[in-house]
Design a protein around this motif. Structure first.
Motif, short mmCIF file in Angstrom:
data_model
loop_
_atom_site.label_atom_id
_atom_site.label_comp_id
_atom_site.label_asym_id
_atom_site.label_seq_id
_atom_site.Cartn_x
_atom_site.Cartn_y
_atom_site.Cartn_z
N GLY A 20 0.48 -0.84 -0.44
CA GLY A 20 0.14 0.21 0.52
C GLY A 20 0.83 1.21 -0.27
O GLY A 20 -0.02 2.03 0.44
N CYS A 21 2.41 1.63 -0.36
CA CYS A 21 3.12 2.35 -0.09
C CYS A 21 1.96 3.25 -1.50
O CYS A 21 2.55 2.89 -2.50
N PRO A 22 1.76 4.50 -1.06
CA PRO A 22 1.66 5.80 -1.38
C PRO A 22 2.29 6.66 -2.19
O PRO A 22 3.77 6.20 -1.91
N ASP A 23 2.13 7.40 -4.16
CA ASP A 23 3.17 7.15 -4.29
C ASP A 23 2.94 9.17 -3.78
O ASP A 23 1.62 9.78 -3.76
N TRP A 24 4.05 9.69 -3.83
CA TRP A 24 4.19 11.23 -3.07
C TRP A 24 4.41 12.05 -4.72
O TRP A 24 5.11 12.30 -5.20
N ASP A 25 3.33 12.13 -5.13
CA ASP A 25 3.14 13.20 -6.50
C ASP A 25 3.07 14.25 -6.55
O ASP A 25 3.21 14.86 -5.74
N LEU A 233 7.03 6.91 1.61
CA LEU A 233 6.71 7.29 0.12
C LEU A 233 7.38 6.79 -1.27
O LEU A 233 8.40 6.37 -0.37
N ARG A 234 6.56 6.74 -2.17
CA ARG A 234 7.32 6.50 -2.89
C ARG A 234 7.46 6.92 -4.00
O ARG A 234 7.09 8.39 -4.09
N VAL A 235 9.01 7.76 -4.39
CA VAL A 235 9.60 9.06 -4.55
C VAL A 235 10.47 8.20 -5.63
O VAL A 235 10.72 7.34 -6.17
N LEU A 236 11.59 9.46 -6.76
CA LEU A 236 11.96 9.34 -7.54
C LEU A 236 13.87 9.84 -7.21
O LEU A 236 13.44 10.74 -5.90
N VAL A 237 14.70 9.29 -6.94
CA VAL A 237 15.97 9.60 -6.77
C VAL A 237 17.25 9.19 -7.33
O VAL A 237 16.93 8.59 -8.05
N ARG A 238 17.89 9.91 -7.37
CA ARG A 238 19.27 10.44 -8.35
C ARG A 238 20.37 10.79 -7.40
O ARG A 238 20.26 11.61 -6.07
N GLU A 239 21.92 10.48 -7.64
CA GLU A 239 23.20 11.06 -7.08
C GLU A 239 23.21 12.06 -8.00
O GLU A 239 23.41 12.53 -9.01
N ALA A 249 9.83 14.10 -6.59
CA ALA A 249 7.86 13.31 -7.00
C ALA A 249 7.73 12.62 -7.60
O ALA A 249 8.66 12.10 -8.55
N ALA A 250 7.34 11.21 -6.89
CA ALA A 250 7.38 9.96 -7.82
C ALA A 250 6.31 10.24 -9.93
O ALA A 250 7.06 9.40 -10.64
N ASP A 251 5.97 11.91 -9.71
CA ASP A 251 5.72 11.64 -11.35
C ASP A 251 6.44 12.38 -11.71
O ASP A 251 6.13 13.07 -13.30
#
Length: 550
Positions: A20-25, A233-239, A249-251
């Motif tokens: 059930g982990c939601p997107d941090w949109d 929260l689901r996110v996107l990440v980079r160095e 944000a996930a989107d």
């Protein structure tokens, strides 16, 4: 190192996603950024602002005690307030009202011409700290609403919690170092120094307490993060280019708006003692990747991740993200520093910086194209410090002497001696640097000897802002950097190529195209002599000025 195209973040395996982990949109992230403090509140100190503030605090701590007979620990408190405004707003909430009372009481001995500006500065910064703390609460509330009550336990890596250990040790050392001069007020006969030396001691001790507090807070927050289920929260990440984690944000698959950055590291598993050799190999590979990324000044690939913990200004978080290499398991990383907000102003400055960088690169390409006509003829090429470097060093020396002019006793000789030692070590490379290029590579004169770097061992040659940097993949070669002021608006207006840019462009052209490299071999005198004799002359001249001049 793998890369990824826009719109295709590296996927995180489904098994690594909590139920059930939601997107941090983008919409939830926008509500979170709306909780940022106003632009006038300092929430993201620059990499040079904190050290500069600490150095300025040395003068602030010593000077009021000398010319106003202010109590030494109160003078140190005034200087420490400058540091706390940037790094520890938790302290400012309590120290600001205390400081106002101490400065305004008649027994303080501080003239109103000085007390009023000090109080005004405190009054202006006190609300900033309170507002920053209040906005932290709003950020936590916005992140908790985005998580929707979904929590999960962090992956158990079996590693020990190391967060805060180094800061705690460093803080204790500073506390001890500051405690000694803080108690010397009654042991010094000179009236001017009776307050100045203890004030500096109190200031150093206060810095130690600040560092110790930072370590304790970081450790407590990290321990709380590992103590049980936390929001996810689901996110996107980079160095990013500084090898910190940059969270989106996930989107936001185009990586247009970073939300915050945080320094992270993978948790070590202490149970794998038999794999030390393999770990050493992995560490060397990781170091090479870090150096490559720092040299290229480019961010890493965008990856899917799960953020554990509520993000806010100063928070501790953990990230479970997709590996950069295909087939590798997900990577669990823990924060080794506080969350740092990427404010709207920082975004605008980043865009402006990118435009300036592109303009610099364009002029650099023009310089590199021009160098082809004069390179590859067999002649040894040399670059050296110019009139601008000499002017900068002269101004630094004059400023340093102005700071101690008219002073006497321990303040003059202790502070002046420290400034002289620092200047003797740092100024010669600025005043007389020389780079020589021949068939064997680059030769750069240093304080003790001339360093050599082969063409195939060069990692980076870069002019970034005010810095000219040369570095190698070989650890025996220390990174070489010189700095000088710049006026970008004037350079853009008249189309001027800064000498550092031209130097970097010409060396880069020869590095990347062997046909442009000199074919001759330089002699010992052409490569430049060590700079320690110049350092000795500068140190002796400064010592003579301290003793003979008023």
């Amino acid at each position: 190192m793998s890369t990824t195209s826009h719109g295709q973040p590296l996927p995180l395996p489904a098994a690594a996603l909590p139920d059930g982990c939601p997107d941090w949109d983008g919409e939830q992230a926008r509500r979170w950024t709306q909780a940022f403090p106003p632009r006038w509140v300092p929430v993201r100190p620059g990499e040079r602002s904190v050290p500069a503030t600490v150095v300025a605090g040395v003068l602030v701590a010593g000077s009021p005690a000398v010319w106003a007979d202010l109590r030494s620990w109160v003078a140190a408190l005034v200087a420490l307030h400058l540091v706390w405004v940037l790094v520890r707003p938790e302290v400012v909430r309590f120290s600001a009202p205390v400081l106002i009372v101490l400065v305004l009481v008649p027994q303080s001995g501080l003239p109103y011409g000085v007390a009023v500006p000090v109080v005004l500065a405190v009054v202006l910064t006190w609300p900033a700290a309170l507002l920053r703390m209040a906005r932290r609460t709003r950020q936590r509330q916005a992140a908790r609403a985005a998580a929707g009550g979904v929590t999960a336990v962090l992956p158990d890596t079996g590693g020990r919690l190391k967060r805060g250990r180094f800061l705690a040790g460093a803080g204790l050392v500073l506390l001890v170092l500051g405690a000694v001069p803080a108690g010397l007020g009654g042991l010094i006969d000179l009236a001017d120094d009776r307050q100045a030396v203890p004030a500096l001691g109190w200031y150093v001790a206060g810095l130690g307490a600040t560092v110790l507090l930072s370590g304790v807070l970081g450790r407590r927050r990290a321990a709380r993060l590992r103590g049980g289920p936390v929001p996810v929260l689901r996110v996107l990440v980079r160095e990013n280019a500084e090898v910190d984690a940059e969270v989106f944000a996930a989107d936001d698959v185009m990586a247009l708006r970073p939300l915050f950055t945080v320094a992270v590291s993978e948790m070590d598993d202490d149970s794998d003692d038999d794999d030390d050799d393999d770990d050493d190999d992995d560490d060397e590979e990781d170091l090479e990747e870090i150096l490559e990324r720092l040299g290229s000044d480019q961010p890493g690939p965008l990856r899917e991740a799960v953020l554990h913990g509520l993000p806010y200004d100063g928070a501790e978080v953990a990230l479970v993200s997709a590996a950069e290499e295909p087939g590798e398991p997900p990577v669990t990383e823990w924060s080794t520093g506080p969350v740092r907000l990427v404010t709207h102003g920082a975004i605008r400055r980043r865009l402006a910086k990118e435009k300036r960088t592109e303009a610099y690169a364009e002029r650099g390409r023009a310089a590199a194209a021009a160098v082809g006509a004069g390179t590859g003829t067999g002649a040894v090429r040399r670059w050296r410090a110019g009139s601008l470097d000499v002017l900068v060093v002269s101004m630094v020396v004059m400023w340093g002497y102005y700071g101690i002019h008219g002073e006497s006793g321990a303040f003059r000789y202790v502070i002046g001696g420290v400034l002289g030692l620092i200047g003797a070590l740092l100024l010669p490379p600025m005043l007389a640097w020389r780079i020589t290029a021949d068939a064997e590579g680059l030769w750069i004169n240093g304080l003790r000897r001339t360093h050599h770097i082969g063409w195939d061992h060069i990692r980076v040659v870069r002019c970034k802002g005010t810095e000219l940097t040369v570095d190698s993949y070989r650890t025996a070669f220390p990174q070489w950097t010189v700095r000088t002021p710049r006026w970008p608006w004037l350079e853009r207006r008249i189309g001027l190529v800064h000498p550092y840019e031209r130097t970097a462009a010409e060396i880069t052209a020869m590095w990347q195209d062997p046909a442009l490299r000199p074919t001759g071999v330089s002699g010992a005198r052409q490569r430049g002599l060590p700079l320690w004799p110049l350092a000795a002359v500068l140190g002796a001249g400064w010592a003579a000025a301290l003793v003979l001049l008023p």
